[in-house]
Design a protein around this motif. Structure first.
Motif, PDB file in Angstrom:
ATOM      1  N   HIS A  37      -4.814  -7.291  26.870  1.00  0.00           N
ATOM      2  CA  HIS A  37      -3.917  -6.600  25.925  1.00  0.00           C
ATOM      3  C   HIS A  37      -4.397  -6.707  24.483  1.00  0.00           C
ATOM      4  CE1 HIS A  37      -0.514  -5.928  28.751  1.00  0.00           C
ATOM      5  NE2 HIS A  37      -1.013  -6.988  29.353  1.00  0.00           N
ATOM      6  N   ILE A  38      -5.422  -7.520  24.243  1.00  0.00           N
ATOM      7  CA  ILE A  38      -5.760  -7.787  22.836  1.00  0.00           C
ATOM      8  C   ILE A  38      -6.993  -6.981  22.404  1.00  0.00           C
ATOM      9  CG2 ILE A  38      -4.650 -10.045  22.799  1.00  0.00           C
ATOM     10  CD1 ILE A  38      -7.312 -11.354  23.241  1.00  0.00           C
ATOM     11  N   ASP A  39      -7.237  -7.007  21.110  1.00  0.00           N
ATOM     12  CA  ASP A  39      -8.342  -6.237  20.534  1.00  0.00           C
ATOM     13  C   ASP A  39      -9.627  -7.072  20.611  1.00  0.00           C
ATOM     14  OD1 ASP A  39     -10.262  -5.144  18.912  1.00  0.00           O
ATOM     15  OD2 ASP A  39      -8.949  -4.797  17.198  1.00  0.00           O
TER      16      ASP A  39
ATOM     17  N   TRP B  89      -7.736  -1.952  29.899  1.00  0.00           N
ATOM     18  CA  TRP B  89      -7.779  -2.133  28.444  1.00  0.00           C
ATOM     19  C   TRP B  89      -6.817  -1.137  27.797  1.00  0.00           C
ATOM     20  CZ3 TRP B  89     -11.496  -5.858  27.014  1.00  0.00           C
ATOM     21  CH2 TRP B  89     -12.324  -6.269  28.064  1.00  0.00           C
ATOM     22  N   SER B  90      -6.384  -1.460  26.578  1.00  0.00           N
ATOM     23  CA  SER B  90      -5.451  -0.550  25.895  1.00  0.00           C
ATOM     24  C   SER B  90      -6.168   0.563  25.145  1.00  0.00           C
ATOM     25  CB  SER B  90      -4.576  -1.321  24.900  1.00  0.00           C
ATOM     26  OG  SER B  90      -3.736  -2.215  25.588  1.00  0.00           O
ATOM     27  N   LEU B  91      -7.387   0.281  24.685  1.00  0.00           N
ATOM     28  CA  LEU B  91      -8.165   1.282  23.943  1.00  0.00           C
ATOM     29  C   LEU B  91      -9.608   1.229  24.428  1.00  0.00           C
ATOM     30  CD1 LEU B  91      -5.884   1.139  21.614  1.00  0.00           C
ATOM     31  CD2 LEU B  91      -7.783   1.451  20.062  1.00  0.00           C
TER      32      LEU B  91
ATOM     33  N   HIS C 100     -17.684  -4.397  36.737  1.00  0.00           N
ATOM     34  CA  HIS C 100     -16.643  -3.772  37.563  1.00  0.00           C
ATOM     35  C   HIS C 100     -16.056  -2.531  36.860  1.00  0.00           C
ATOM     36  CE1 HIS C 100     -14.030  -6.983  35.430  1.00  0.00           C
ATOM     37  NE2 HIS C 100     -13.814  -5.849  34.832  1.00  0.00           N
ATOM     38  N   PRO C 101     -15.261  -1.712  37.570  1.00  0.00           N
ATOM     39  CA  PRO C 101     -14.664  -0.534  36.915  1.00  0.00           C
ATOM     40  C   PRO C 101     -13.670  -0.931  35.823  1.00  0.00           C
ATOM     41  CG  PRO C 101     -14.462  -0.396  39.306  1.00  0.00           C
ATOM     42  CD  PRO C 101     -14.961  -1.771  39.003  1.00  0.00           C
ATOM     43  N   LEU C 102     -13.718  -0.197  34.725  1.00  0.00           N
ATOM     44  CA  LEU C 102     -12.812  -0.452  33.607  1.00  0.00           C
ATOM     45  C   LEU C 102     -11.815   0.701  33.534  1.00  0.00           C
ATOM     46  CD1 LEU C 102     -15.418  -1.344  30.798  1.00  0.00           C
ATOM     47  CD2 LEU C 102     -14.503  -2.830  32.550  1.00  0.00           C
ATOM     48  N   TYR C 103     -10.544   0.379  33.359  1.00  0.00           N
ATOM     49  CA  TYR C 103      -9.509   1.415  33.249  1.00  0.00           C
ATOM     50  C   TYR C 103      -8.843   1.326  31.884  1.00  0.00           C
ATOM     51  CZ  TYR C 103      -9.934   1.908  38.305  1.00  0.00           C
ATOM     52  OH  TYR C 103     -10.412   2.123  39.563  1.00  0.00           O
ATOM     53  N   LEU C 104      -8.321   2.480  31.471  1.00  0.00           N
ATOM     54  CA  LEU C 104      -7.650   2.555  30.180  1.00  0.00           C
ATOM     55  C   LEU C 104      -6.185   2.853  30.429  1.00  0.00           C
ATOM     56  CD1 LEU C 104      -8.758   2.547  27.296  1.00  0.00           C
ATOM     57  CD2 LEU C 104      -8.879   5.033  27.425  1.00  0.00           C
ATOM     58  N   ILE C 105      -5.300   1.927  30.081  1.00  0.00           N
ATOM     59  CA  ILE C 105      -3.864   2.182  30.230  1.00  0.00           C
ATOM     60  C   ILE C 105      -3.157   1.709  28.964  1.00  0.00           C
ATOM     61  CG2 ILE C 105      -1.753   1.664  31.544  1.00  0.00           C
ATOM     62  CD1 ILE C 105      -3.339   1.387  34.047  1.00  0.00           C
ATOM     63  N   ARG C 106      -2.383   2.614  28.367  1.00  0.00           N
ATOM     64  CA  ARG C 106      -1.632   2.223  27.160  1.00  0.00           C
ATOM     65  C   ARG C 106      -0.353   1.501  27.574  1.00  0.00           C
ATOM     66  NH1 ARG C 106      -5.975   4.488  24.783  1.00  0.00           N
ATOM     67  NH2 ARG C 106      -5.838   6.728  24.515  1.00  0.00           N
ATOM     68  N   PRO C 107       0.098   0.567  26.761  1.00  0.00           N
ATOM     69  CA  PRO C 107       1.380  -0.079  27.034  1.00  0.00           C
ATOM     70  C   PRO C 107       2.557   0.895  26.842  1.00  0.00           C
ATOM     71  CG  PRO C 107       0.015  -1.417  25.616  1.00  0.00           C
ATOM     72  CD  PRO C 107      -0.616  -0.053  25.674  1.00  0.00           C
ATOM     73  N   SER C 108       3.773   0.375  26.921  1.00  0.00           N
ATOM     74  CA  SER C 108       4.937   1.261  26.838  1.00  0.00           C
ATOM     75  C   SER C 108       6.180   0.480  26.454  1.00  0.00           C
ATOM     76  CB  SER C 108       5.194   1.875  28.213  1.00  0.00           C
ATOM     77  OG  SER C 108       5.563   0.847  29.119  1.00  0.00           O
ATOM     78  N   ILE C 109       7.230   1.215  26.139  1.00  0.00           N
ATOM     79  CA  ILE C 109       8.542   0.591  25.954  1.00  0.00           C
ATOM     80  C   ILE C 109       9.509   1.192  26.969  1.00  0.00           C
ATOM     81  CG2 ILE C 109       8.248   0.109  23.506  1.00  0.00           C
ATOM     82  CD1 ILE C 109      10.196   2.578  23.070  1.00  0.00           C
ATOM     83  N   ASP C 110      10.614   0.494  27.156  1.00  0.00           N
ATOM     84  CA  ASP C 110      11.620   0.955  28.097  1.00  0.00           C
ATOM     85  C   ASP C 110      12.844   1.462  27.326  1.00  0.00           C
ATOM     86  OD1 ASP C 110      13.544   1.361  29.948  1.00  0.00           O
ATOM     87  OD2 ASP C 110      13.241  -0.533  31.001  1.00  0.00           O
ATOM     88  N   PRO C 111      13.131   2.752  27.424  1.00  0.00           N
ATOM     89  CA  PRO C 111      14.265   3.287  26.655  1.00  0.00           C
ATOM     90  C   PRO C 111      15.608   2.751  27.125  1.00  0.00           C
ATOM     91  CG  PRO C 111      13.407   4.928  28.182  1.00  0.00           C
ATOM     92  CD  PRO C 111      12.456   3.770  28.225  1.00  0.00           C
TER      93      PRO C 111
ATOM     94  N   LYS D  94      -5.042  -6.911  12.829  1.00  0.00           N
ATOM     95  CA  LYS D  94      -5.561  -6.695  14.192  1.00  0.00           C
ATOM     96  C   LYS D  94      -4.334  -6.426  15.032  1.00  0.00           C
ATOM     97  CE  LYS D  94     -10.002  -7.821  14.106  1.00  0.00           C
ATOM     98  NZ  LYS D  94     -11.107  -7.069  14.689  1.00  0.00           N
ATOM     99  N   GLU D  95      -4.425  -5.515  15.967  1.00  0.00           N
ATOM    100  CA  GLU D  95      -3.258  -5.264  16.817  1.00  0.00           C
ATOM    101  C   GLU D  95      -3.717  -4.641  18.121  1.00  0.00           C
ATOM    102  OE1 GLU D  95      -0.128  -6.107  17.883  1.00  0.00           O
ATOM    103  OE2 GLU D  95       0.356  -5.970  15.755  1.00  0.00           O
ATOM    104  N   GLY D  96      -3.424  -5.322  19.240  1.00  0.00           N
ATOM    105  CA  GLY D  96      -3.788  -4.773  20.547  1.00  0.00           C
ATOM    106  C   GLY D  96      -3.146  -3.416  20.733  1.00  0.00           C
ATOM    107  N   PHE D  97      -1.839  -3.368  20.597  1.00  0.00           N
ATOM    108  CA  PHE D  97      -1.147  -2.079  20.676  1.00  0.00           C
ATOM    109  C   PHE D  97      -0.053  -2.011  19.609  1.00  0.00           C
ATOM    110  CE2 PHE D  97       2.052   0.846  22.482  1.00  0.00           C
ATOM    111  CZ  PHE D  97       1.267   1.991  22.508  1.00  0.00           C
ATOM    112  N   GLY D  98       0.863  -2.960  19.657  1.00  0.00           N
ATOM    113  CA  GLY D  98       1.944  -2.958  18.669  1.00  0.00           C
ATOM    114  C   GLY D  98       3.195  -2.297  19.212  1.00  0.00           C
ATOM    115  N   LEU D  99       3.865  -2.987  20.146  1.00  0.00           N
ATOM    116  CA  LEU D  99       5.100  -2.419  20.718  1.00  0.00           C
ATOM    117  C   LEU D  99       6.178  -2.268  19.655  1.00  0.00           C
ATOM    118  CD1 LEU D  99       5.572  -4.235  24.140  1.00  0.00           C
ATOM    119  CD2 LEU D  99       4.785  -1.911  23.705  1.00  0.00           C
TER     120      LEU D  99
END
Ligand code: UDP
Length: 413
Positions: free
Chosen positions: A147-149, A173-175, A184-195, A313-318
């Motif tokens: 989750h981190i940069d 990874w987030s970015l 190994h295979p690397l995937y890109l998935i952004r985090p999220s919030i729950d409404p 620095k910010e991995g994503f920033g929820l």
């Protein structure tokens, strides 16, 4: 009102999105998925897991969430690791690394049966990354979720950690720019919030009023807020500096709210630095909140005119996502995941210095129509990109792809 989460999400994101989740989950029915991280409270990862586990369960998977248990030396080591992977140059003392290894080994012994029997194990961040090393009989797929940069890590520390994450079946990874070369295979998935979470649901005006009163905030003067753990990468001192500069032009109040995370030993030190910098100024409200203050944070974000996230620095920033969901323009540091969310001049402003942040605060407070317009765009952008339904869809897709990757054609019911 229905009790099913999926029905309630459907009201927000529409039927197609929810049907798509059900379809993707079908081939994964009964799949044992274990998530492991290092804290149940505090920080974005815990925030996400709290919400994701019940949703995966409702979709028919068999998910669980485990937390590794360490001691003071372990958390000191992993905090150093966090800081050095995000770019600080520092040699982690060898005895701390040995403790990090021992604690991972102890936790692997405690969790071994469950981990070795799981179909998928998602290991979040460096703290529990060594568990795999002590689970030789594992039968499922193991995925390291970073989750981190880590775009410019201190190389010796990354080299050390890499030897442990290389044997994973995949990593997420987030970015793209955070991802390090691995075999190994690397995937890109952004985090999220729950409404639907307490942190993000709509609140009554009376509750907002109560929070204003509880913290002695004046409803007639603008409020800017940064909600964050007290961590140097979140730059609370920079926010205070920006506030002081902006305050010379307009009446203003600052809220700096945050609590500790159980895996973050530096929080108290940074909090003390922020208090010293605030110098008892009555318009700077430094709030130390308990870990379950979700509704309070929700209210603070809603009563703010502008939300700031001046991270360096910010991995994503929820916290950025949460504020945008509430229709707030965000003034954010031009780093990491904040850049995915804050589109300069559209959903907020990207800044690099306290002076830049102060200028943008001043601009927005003198252009109220812009606050409204950017806030609406911000909300829509989150609706389309950063809600939990999109996040779970990507996790399900990844699991289906890994399980059935050798098949030429995957039929979904
Ligand atoms: N948060 C919280 N209490 C606090 C500070 C933060 O509940 O005192 C929450 C915040 O609302 C957000 C998460 O913790 O949901 C922080 O996630 P983010 O990605 O912004 O930063 P991290 O702490 O993971 O670096």
């Amino acid at each position: 009102m229905t009790d099913l989460l999926l029905d309630r999400y459907q009201e927000i994101v529409g039927e197609d999105v929810v049907n798509n989740l059900r379809q993707l989950a079908e081939p994964l029915r009964g799949t044992k998925v274990v998530h492991v991280n290092s804290t149940r409270e505090g920080g974005g990862v815990a925030e996400i897991l709290h919400r994701m586990i019940p949703l995966k369960q409702e979709l028919g998977l068999d998910p669980s969430w485990e937390v590794i248990v360490g001691d003071a030396e372990f958390y000191q080591c992993t905090k150093y690791m966090h800081n050095t992977l995000q770019g600080n140059r520092f040699e982690i003392p060898q005895p701390l690394l040995r403790r990090y290894e021992e604690i991972n080994q102890e936790n692997a012994e405690r969790l071994r049966r469950q981990l070795e029997e799981a179909d998928f194990v998602f290991i979040h961040d460096p703290q529990p990354a060594l568990l795999l090393n002590w689970c030789p009989e594992r039968r499922g797929k193991w995925i390291w979720r970073c989750h981190i940069d880590v775009s410019r890590p201190y190389r010796p520390v990354w080299k050390y950690l890499r030897s442990y994450v290389e044997p994973y079946d995949a990593s997420i990874w987030s970015l793209a720019e955070f991802a390090q070369p691995l075999y190994h295979p690397l995937y890109l998935i952004r985090p999220s919030i729950d409404p639907l979470s307490e942190k993000n649901i709509e609140l009554q005006d009376s509750e907002l009023q109560e929070v204003l009163e509880r913290f002695g905030l004046d409803p007639d003067r603008p409020i800017i807020a940064q909600i964050s753990r007290f961590d140097r990468f979140k730059d609370p001192l920079g926010v205070i500096q920006a506030f002081r500069l902006a305050k010379t032009f307009t009446a203003l109040q600052l809220v700096l709210a945050g609590g500790g995370a159980t895996d973050d030993p530096e929080g108290e030190e940074v909090l003390a630095e922020a208090r010293a910098a605030a110098m008892d100024e009555p318009d700077i409200h430094i709030l130390l909140l308990p870990s379950d203050a979700h509704r309070t944070i929700n209210a603070l974000q809603r009563i703010s005119d502008i939300v700031v996230q001046k991270s360096t620095k910010e991995g994503f920033g929820l916290t950025v996502t949460e504020a945008m969901w509430k229709g707030k323009p965000v003034i954010g540091g031009e780093v990491g995941g904040i850049r995915l969310q804050v589109h300069n001049h559209h959903t907020g402003f990207l800044v690099n210095t306290p002076e830049g942040a102060a200028l943008r605060i001043r601009y927005l407070l003198t252009h109220r129509d812009k606050v409204e317009e950017m806030g609406q765009k911000a909300h829509k952008f989150v609706l389309e990109n950063f809600l939990i339904t999109r996040h779970v869809r990507e996790y399900l897709t990844l699991m289906v792809a890994i399980l059935k990757g050798t098949e030429e054609r995957i039929e979904l019911q």
